[in-house]
Scaffold this motif. Structure first.
Motif, PDB file in Angstrom:
ATOM      1  N   LEU A 195       0.819  -1.203   0.000  1.00  0.00           N
ATOM      2  CA  LEU A 195       0.000   0.000   0.000  1.00  0.00           C
ATOM      3  C   LEU A 195       0.857   1.259   0.000  1.00  0.00           C
ATOM      4  O   LEU A 195       0.538   2.242  -0.674  1.00  0.00           O
ATOM      5  CB  LEU A 195      -0.938   0.001   1.214  1.00  0.00           C
ATOM      6  CG  LEU A 195      -2.307  -0.670   1.006  1.00  0.00           C
ATOM      7  CD1 LEU A 195      -3.116  -0.641   2.288  1.00  0.00           C
ATOM      8  CD2 LEU A 195      -3.074   0.011  -0.110  1.00  0.00           C
ATOM      9  N   GLU A 196       1.930   1.230   0.756  1.00  0.00           N
ATOM     10  CA  GLU A 196       2.829   2.390   0.795  1.00  0.00           C
ATOM     11  C   GLU A 196       3.395   2.676  -0.591  1.00  0.00           C
ATOM     12  O   GLU A 196       3.459   3.833  -1.031  1.00  0.00           O
ATOM     13  CB  GLU A 196       3.960   2.135   1.793  1.00  0.00           C
ATOM     14  CG  GLU A 196       4.933   3.289   1.931  1.00  0.00           C
ATOM     15  CD  GLU A 196       6.055   2.967   2.910  1.00  0.00           C
ATOM     16  OE1 GLU A 196       7.055   3.715   2.901  1.00  0.00           O
ATOM     17  OE2 GLU A 196       5.927   1.971   3.656  1.00  0.00           O
ATOM     18  N   ARG A 199       0.538   3.967  -2.993  1.00  0.00           N
ATOM     19  CA  ARG A 199       0.112   5.348  -2.747  1.00  0.00           C
ATOM     20  C   ARG A 199       1.089   6.373  -3.298  1.00  0.00           C
ATOM     21  O   ARG A 199       0.742   7.549  -3.434  1.00  0.00           O
ATOM     22  CB  ARG A 199      -0.096   5.556  -1.248  1.00  0.00           C
ATOM     23  CG  ARG A 199      -1.321   4.844  -0.707  1.00  0.00           C
ATOM     24  CD  ARG A 199      -1.338   4.805   0.805  1.00  0.00           C
ATOM     25  NE  ARG A 199      -2.502   4.053   1.287  1.00  0.00           N
ATOM     26  CZ  ARG A 199      -2.621   3.581   2.526  1.00  0.00           C
ATOM     27  NH1 ARG A 199      -1.634   3.793   3.415  1.00  0.00           N
ATOM     28  NH2 ARG A 199      -3.688   2.915   2.879  1.00  0.00           N
ATOM     29  N   THR A 215     -11.050   4.712  -1.993  1.00  0.00           N
ATOM     30  CA  THR A 215     -11.258   4.280  -0.602  1.00  0.00           C
ATOM     31  C   THR A 215     -10.522   2.986  -0.329  1.00  0.00           C
ATOM     32  O   THR A 215      -9.920   2.810   0.741  1.00  0.00           O
ATOM     33  CB  THR A 215     -12.764   4.100  -0.327  1.00  0.00           C
ATOM     34  OG1 THR A 215     -13.423   5.354  -0.506  1.00  0.00           O
ATOM     35  CG2 THR A 215     -13.011   3.604   1.091  1.00  0.00           C
ATOM     36  N   GLN A 216     -10.544   2.066  -1.282  1.00  0.00           N
ATOM     37  CA  GLN A 216      -9.848   0.793  -1.112  1.00  0.00           C
ATOM     38  C   GLN A 216      -8.350   1.007  -0.907  1.00  0.00           C
ATOM     39  O   GLN A 216      -7.705   0.283  -0.142  1.00  0.00           O
ATOM     40  CB  GLN A 216     -10.088  -0.099  -2.333  1.00  0.00           C
ATOM     41  CG  GLN A 216      -9.290  -1.385  -2.375  1.00  0.00           C
ATOM     42  CD  GLN A 216      -9.771  -2.423  -1.369  1.00  0.00           C
ATOM     43  OE1 GLN A 216     -10.778  -2.218  -0.696  1.00  0.00           O
ATOM     44  NE2 GLN A 216      -9.042  -3.527  -1.242  1.00  0.00           N
ATOM     45  N   LEU A 217      -7.803   2.014  -1.577  1.00  0.00           N
ATOM     46  CA  LEU A 217      -6.361   2.258  -1.509  1.00  0.00           C
ATOM     47  C   LEU A 217      -5.980   3.289  -0.443  1.00  0.00           C
ATOM     48  O   LEU A 217      -4.787   3.538  -0.225  1.00  0.00           O
ATOM     49  CB  LEU A 217      -5.855   2.734  -2.877  1.00  0.00           C
ATOM     50  CG  LEU A 217      -6.062   1.755  -4.040  1.00  0.00           C
ATOM     51  CD1 LEU A 217      -5.631   2.397  -5.349  1.00  0.00           C
ATOM     52  CD2 LEU A 217      -5.298   0.458  -3.794  1.00  0.00           C
ATOM     53  N   GLY A 218      -6.976   3.882   0.186  1.00  0.00           N
ATOM     54  CA  GLY A 218      -6.688   4.905   1.185  1.00  0.00           C
ATOM     55  C   GLY A 218      -6.126   6.169   0.577  1.00  0.00           C
ATOM     56  O   GLY A 218      -5.295   6.853   1.186  1.00  0.00           O
ATOM     57  N   MET A 219      -6.556   6.506  -0.632  1.00  0.00           N
ATOM     58  CA  MET A 219      -6.077   7.689  -1.338  1.00  0.00           C
ATOM     59  C   MET A 219      -7.203   8.706  -1.467  1.00  0.00           C
ATOM     60  O   MET A 219      -8.391   8.349  -1.441  1.00  0.00           O
ATOM     61  CB  MET A 219      -5.527   7.303  -2.714  1.00  0.00           C
ATOM     62  CG  MET A 219      -4.370   6.305  -2.635  1.00  0.00           C
ATOM     63  SD  MET A 219      -3.805   5.724  -4.264  1.00  0.00           S
ATOM     64  CE  MET A 219      -3.060   7.216  -4.912  1.00  0.00           C
ATOM     65  N   SER A 220      -6.856   9.962  -1.625  1.00  0.00           N
ATOM     66  CA  SER A 220      -7.858  11.029  -1.658  1.00  0.00           C
ATOM     67  C   SER A 220      -8.186  11.504  -3.064  1.00  0.00           C
ATOM     68  O   SER A 220      -9.263  12.061  -3.296  1.00  0.00           O
ATOM     69  CB  SER A 220      -7.379  12.224  -0.829  1.00  0.00           C
ATOM     70  OG  SER A 220      -6.147  12.721  -1.327  1.00  0.00           O
TER      71      SER A 220
END
Length: 304
Positions: A195-196, A199, A215-220
């Motif tokens: 994930l790091e 992103r 949302t799945q990737l935790g990105m905006s």
């Protein structure tokens, strides 16, 4: 060989009713006729067949050995006649006209898609139908169903538009992919730091699934937005972007080494597919027939 005529079928139905009721007297009400008429009909049938079918008199009603065999054959015959009439009724319901079907893009390689099986089943029924298929994005498909340009559409519809009915069909599997020119293709990071690494990359998303993917990737935010799968694949193969693609669609490039699926199952998504039709509108016969075949192919695939 005995040649059967309409009168013979009528007499055989009388015979079957007599046996079912257990005698001439008991069959009067069911046949709505008198006992003498029933007796004459049975005598006529026995003459036509050339065998004695039953014993009747003070000792009661019973079938002869030949009568038992003829009764069994009669039931088979009447059942076959009924099946023929039902089939003929179906064939009389001639369906004709145009069926306008909308489908989201890039579903041809999806083994779970019921569209090919449904189309084959629908066409094999001999309908005089012209099938028109339109490929489009979800919002466009919804608009066309709503204004009547499409009878139905199949795809992923994240929102629920008033005036449309949504029937769940199946789920499409999505994976996260990079192209062979992308740095992650060579490094293939382990899930612990995937994930790091992800992103820090440019991400391409489909506009109608943007929030779902991010949302799945935790990105905006996304770095590129497209409206169909092929456009996303072009950017991914370029090596400049990573993004989600249907697993069945991307597999052809994974096999040739043009793409790599990141994280195996760790970052997989599912995309629910629905069939949409106009709410509150009586579907024309051609649409009803297609929806019936679609239902069969979804819930009874063995009959497709």
């Amino acid at each position: 060989m005995i040649q059967l005529h309409d009168v013979d079928l009528k007499l055989l139905r009388v015979f079957a009713t007599i046996v079912k009721c257990g005698g001439f007297s008991a069959a009067q009400a069911a046949l709505n006729t008198g006992q003498s008429t029933i007796s004459e009909q049975m005598t006529h049938l026995e003459t036509r067949l050339g065998v004695k079918l039953c014993q009747r008199g003070r000792s009661g009603f019973r079938l002869t050995e030949q009568g038992v065999a003829i009764h069994e054959a009669t039931l088979r015959l009447l059942s076959a006649v009924e099946s023929f009439c039902l089939d003929a009724d179906v064939l009389k319901q001639h369906i004709s006209g145009q069926l306008n079907l909308g489908i989201i893009d890039s579903t041809l390689t999806d083994p779970d898609s019921p569209v090919p099986r449904t189309t084959q089943r629908f066409v094999s029924r001999g309908h005089d139908a012209q099938l028109n298929i339109y490929i489009g994005a979800p919002a466009e498909l919804e608009e066309r169903v709503l204004d009547g340009r499409l009878h139905l559409a199949i795809g992923h519809f994240p929102l629920r538009v008033p005036g449309l009915s949504y029937l769940p069909l199946y789920n499409e599997a999505l994976g996260l992919y990079c192209g062979r020119r992308h740095p992650l293709f060579a490094s293939k990071p382990a899930n612990g730091r995937l994930l790091e690494e992800v992103r820090a990359c440019r991400i391409v998303v489909r506009g109608y699934m943007q929030q779902y993917d991010l949302t799945q990737l935790g990105m905006s935010k996304a770095d590129a937005t497209v409206e169909n799968i092929e456009a996303a694949a072009i950017l991914i193969i370029s090596g400049a972007y990573i993004g989600f693609l249907p697993v069945h669609f991307a597999e052809q490039w994974v096999k040739t080494g043009e793409m790599y699926r990141l994280g195996a199952n760790a970052l997989d998504l599912t995309s629910p597919f629905d069939v949409i039709t106009r709410r509150g509108v009586t579907p024309p016969p051609i649409l009803q027939a297609f929806l019936e075949d679609l239902n069969t192919c979804i819930y009874q695939p063995g009959l497709a």
